[in-house]
Design an enzyme around this catalytic site. Structure first.
Site, PDB file in Angstrom:
ATOM      1  N   HIS A 199     -11.823   4.946 -10.277  1.00 59.21           N
ATOM      2  CA  HIS A 199     -12.044   4.823  -8.811  1.00 59.21           C
ATOM      3  C   HIS A 199     -10.739   5.162  -8.097  1.00 59.21           C
ATOM      4  CE1 HIS A 199     -14.021   2.583  -5.299  1.00 59.21           C
ATOM      5  NE2 HIS A 199     -12.901   3.102  -4.827  1.00 59.21           N
TER       6      HIS A 199
ATOM      7  N   HIS B 177      -8.874   7.296  -4.585  1.00 63.38           N
ATOM      8  CA  HIS B 177      -8.912   8.060  -3.328  1.00 63.38           C
ATOM      9  C   HIS B 177      -7.734   9.024  -3.303  1.00 63.38           C
ATOM     10  CE1 HIS B 177     -11.937   5.425  -1.383  1.00 63.38           C
ATOM     11  NE2 HIS B 177     -11.390   4.515  -2.177  1.00 63.38           N
ATOM     12  N   LEU B 178      -8.033  10.309  -3.152  1.00 60.55           N
ATOM     13  CA  LEU B 178      -6.950  11.304  -3.092  1.00 60.55           C
ATOM     14  C   LEU B 178      -6.795  11.946  -1.721  1.00 60.55           C
ATOM     15  CD1 LEU B 178      -7.211  13.196  -6.518  1.00 60.55           C
ATOM     16  CD2 LEU B 178      -5.513  11.504  -5.810  1.00 60.55           C
ATOM     17  N   ARG B 179      -7.771  11.712  -0.822  1.00 54.94           N
ATOM     18  CA  ARG B 179      -7.724  12.316   0.530  1.00 54.94           C
ATOM     19  C   ARG B 179      -7.754  13.844   0.440  1.00 54.94           C
ATOM     20  NH1 ARG B 179      -9.094   7.275   1.674  1.00 54.94           N
ATOM     21  NH2 ARG B 179      -7.379   5.846   2.004  1.00 54.94           N
TER      22      ARG B 179
ATOM     23  N   ASN C   2     -15.054   9.787   0.380  1.00 57.28           N
ATOM     24  CA  ASN C   2     -15.054   9.351   1.791  1.00 57.28           C
ATOM     25  C   ASN C   2     -14.016  10.093   2.630  1.00 57.28           C
ATOM     26  OD1 ASN C   2     -13.014   7.898   0.434  1.00 57.28           O
ATOM     27  ND2 ASN C   2     -13.119   6.191   1.860  1.00 57.28           N
TER      28      ASN C   2
ATOM     29  N   LYS D 128     -21.780   8.029  -4.740  1.00 59.25           N
ATOM     30  CA  LYS D 128     -21.215   6.792  -4.198  1.00 59.25           C
ATOM     31  C   LYS D 128     -22.036   6.307  -3.014  1.00 59.25           C
ATOM     32  CE  LYS D 128     -18.163   3.512  -3.429  1.00 59.25           C
ATOM     33  NZ  LYS D 128     -16.720   3.517  -3.394  1.00 59.25           N
TER      34      LYS D 128
ATOM     35  N   HIS E 212     -20.187   0.480  -3.285  1.00 60.67           N
ATOM     36  CA  HIS E 212     -19.291  -0.416  -2.544  1.00 60.67           C
ATOM     37  C   HIS E 212     -20.134  -1.643  -2.222  1.00 60.67           C
ATOM     38  CE1 HIS E 212     -15.844  -1.343   0.214  1.00 60.67           C
ATOM     39  NE2 HIS E 212     -16.750  -2.208   0.590  1.00 60.67           N
TER      40      HIS E 212
ATOM     41  N   HIS F 249     -14.814  -2.118  -7.601  1.00 62.40           N
ATOM     42  CA  HIS F 249     -13.790  -3.081  -7.174  1.00 62.40           C
ATOM     43  C   HIS F 249     -14.353  -4.475  -6.959  1.00 62.40           C
ATOM     44  CE1 HIS F 249     -15.483  -1.680  -3.411  1.00 62.40           C
ATOM     45  NE2 HIS F 249     -14.734  -0.600  -3.350  1.00 62.40           N
TER      46      HIS F 249
ATOM     47  N   LEU G 255     -10.287  -3.421   1.195  1.00 69.28           N
ATOM     48  CA  LEU G 255     -11.673  -3.896   1.206  1.00 69.28           C
ATOM     49  C   LEU G 255     -12.350  -3.536  -0.109  1.00 69.28           C
ATOM     50  CD1 LEU G 255     -12.620  -2.941   4.861  1.00 69.28           C
ATOM     51  CD2 LEU G 255     -12.348  -5.247   3.932  1.00 69.28           C
TER      52      LEU G 255
ATOM     53  N   ASP H   3      -8.741   2.020  -7.217  1.00 68.73           N
ATOM     54  CA  ASP H   3      -9.028   2.092  -5.774  1.00 68.73           C
ATOM     55  C   ASP H   3      -7.748   2.389  -4.992  1.00 68.73           C
ATOM     56  OD1 ASP H   3     -10.538   2.134  -3.478  1.00 68.73           O
ATOM     57  OD2 ASP H   3     -10.711  -0.039  -3.304  1.00 68.73           O
TER      58      ASP H   3
ATOM     59  N   HIS I  49      -2.686   5.421   2.814  1.00 67.23           N
ATOM     60  CA  HIS I  49      -2.757   5.617   4.263  1.00 67.23           C
ATOM     61  C   HIS I  49      -1.344   5.905   4.745  1.00 67.23           C
ATOM     62  CE1 HIS I  49      -6.904   4.219   4.978  1.00 67.23           C
ATOM     63  NE2 HIS I  49      -6.677   3.364   3.996  1.00 67.23           N
TER      64      HIS I  49
ATOM     65  N   ALA J  33      -7.458  -0.325   5.852  1.00 68.86           N
ATOM     66  CA  ALA J  33      -7.694  -0.991   4.569  1.00 68.86           C
ATOM     67  C   ALA J  33      -7.329  -0.063   3.419  1.00 68.86           C
ATOM     68  CB  ALA J  33      -9.155  -1.395   4.461  1.00 68.86           C
TER      69      ALA J  33
HETATM   70  O1  DOR Z   1      -9.446  -0.777   0.973  1.00 71.61           O
HETATM   71  C1  DOR Z   1     -10.174   0.198   0.876  1.00 71.61           C
HETATM   72  N1  DOR Z   1      -9.738   1.435   1.187  1.00 71.61           N
HETATM   73  N2  DOR Z   1     -11.438   0.027   0.465  1.00 71.61           N
HETATM   74  C2  DOR Z   1     -12.327   1.017   0.491  1.00 71.61           C
HETATM   75  O2  DOR Z   1     -13.454   0.779   0.147  1.00 71.61           O
HETATM   76  C3  DOR Z   1     -11.952   2.354   0.995  1.00 71.61           C
HETATM   77  C4  DOR Z   1     -10.518   2.587   0.906  1.00 71.61           C
HETATM   78  C5  DOR Z   1     -10.030   3.779   1.685  1.00 71.61           C
HETATM   79  O3  DOR Z   1     -10.654   4.831   1.622  1.00 71.61           O
HETATM   80  O4  DOR Z   1      -8.994   3.661   2.354  1.00 71.61           O
HETATM   81 ZN    ZN Z   2     -12.368   2.853  -2.834  1.00 66.85          ZN
END
Ligand code: DOR
Ligand code: ZN
Length: 342
Positions: free
Chosen positions: A13, A15-17, A40, A94, A131, A169, A213, A241, A245, A257
């Site tokens: 799990h 996130h690479l943006r 996302n 997802k 999620h 998560h 989150l 996860d 940011h 988050a």
């Molecule tokens: O804390 C989180 N950040 N929870 C998520 O489910 C998404 C993630 C994000 O994409 O920043």
């Molecule tokens: Zn996530």
């Protein structure tokens, strides 16, 4: 134990943006073999073509083995999804309840609206990652995962017993118990939910870099997660996860988050396993249970972690016009990755 050699872990799990942020963070998952990439983005990775193009951008940015996911929307075309899976473009789908977290506005409002897609996935053997939080304003944020189990997951499981499910998560004792009671359902656990609880985030000052989150819960839940992660072969496996940011979005009046852990996730997990006297079970959690859940072979190559003198965690990474602060659990860094072999 001073050294630990295990099969190379995967991150189930991540996130690479996209764009410059992708270029900054993609190389930071160097300790991992494969990684399941969250969809996302804005707009979301919603079609097979989107996933194919995003995969190419990730590889170009320096992460070689992404496993792609599609973002389930109420407009998802089941035929496109099943084709993308059959062609090996996507690993899973997802489900974000709309409004649950970062960039979830395109998510699912009414599960009935995606019923035909879920049925097609069940038929074709496409895994669903969830999620697991309800979004109703009336439900306290600390109770949203537990409410999801009763209101959404239990009926979903009953309606689609053949659908491969991964509860992402997990953060509560309730979720651990639910997963234990439902063989075949997998669950990922982040490093920050093992390392920390809500006191670390809120007592003595509010620390935005602990905010993610589902939100960190009380200590009893952290202890249940630690017991699950260190339990050896089974349903629980590593998913960082890691969610970068920009600094200004984290250190803000309304903080985004996400905890950015990818560069030092393995030392974080290793410290937890050491504290639980379970380093001999870290390989199952980090490198074996995930592949077994998804019917894939574990990695053949290895990583070696070494325990050293306590040191400060690296504070942040910067480049491509971004600065991202790393998650610091508040205790010293002791483990480091010495070698990646293979
Ligand atoms: O804390 C989180 N950040 N929870 C998520 O489910 C998404 C993630 C994000 O994409 O920043
Ligand atoms: Zn996530």
């Amino acid at each position: 134990m001073e050294r630990l050699t295990i099969r190379r872990p995967d991150d189930w799990h991540l996130h690479l943006r996209d764009g410059d942020m992708l270029r900054l963070v993609a190389p930071e998952s160097r300790d991992f073999g494969r990684a399941v990439i969250m969809p996302n983005l804005v707009p979301p990775v919603a079609t097979g073509d989107d996933a194919r193009a995003y995969r190419d951008r990730i590889v170009a940015a320096g992460f070689a083995r992404p496993l792609m996911t599609l973002y389930l929307t109420e407009g998802t075309d089941p035929a496109d999804l099943v084709r993308a899976h059959a062609e090996g473009v996507i690993h899973a789908v997802k489900l974000y309840p709309a409004g649950a977290t970062t960039n979830s506005a395109s998510g699912v409002r009414d599960i009935e609206a995606v019923r035909p897609v879920l049925a097609a996935m069940e038929e074709a053997g496409v895994p669903l990652c969830l999620h697991g939080e309800v979004t109703e304003a009336s439900v306290d944020i600390f109770d949203r995962e537990a409410a999801f189990l009763d209101r959404v997951l239990t009926p979903l499981r009953a309606a689609h017993p053949g659908l491969k499910l991964t509860l992402e998560h997990v953060t509560t004792k309730d979720a651990v118990e639910w997963v234990r009671a439902h063989p075949g359902v997998g669950a990922t656990i982040t490093a920050q939910h093992l390392a920390s609880n809500r006191n670390d985030m809120l007592a003595g000052g509010m620390r935005p870099h602990f905010y993610c989150l589902p939100i960190l819960k009380r200590r009893t839940h952290q202890e249940a997660l630690r017991a699950a992660a260190t339990s050896g072969p089974g349903s629980f496996f590593l998913g960082t996860d890691s969610a970068p940011h920009p600094l200004h979005a984290k250190e803000a009046g309304c903080c985004a988050a996400g905890c950015f852990t990818a560069p030092h996730a393995l030392p974080l997990y290793a410290q937890v396993f050491e504290e639980e006297d379970a380093l001999d079970r870290m390989e199952a959690f980090a490198a074996l249970n995930g592949p077994a859940h998804y019917g894939l072979a574990p990695n053949e190559d290895t990583v070696t972690l070494v325990r050293g003198e306590p040191a400060a965690w690296p504070e942040r990474i910067a480049g491509h016009g971004h600065q991202v602060t790393l998650f610091d659990p508040g205790w010293p860094l002791r483990w480091r990755v010495e070698a990646r072999e293979g």
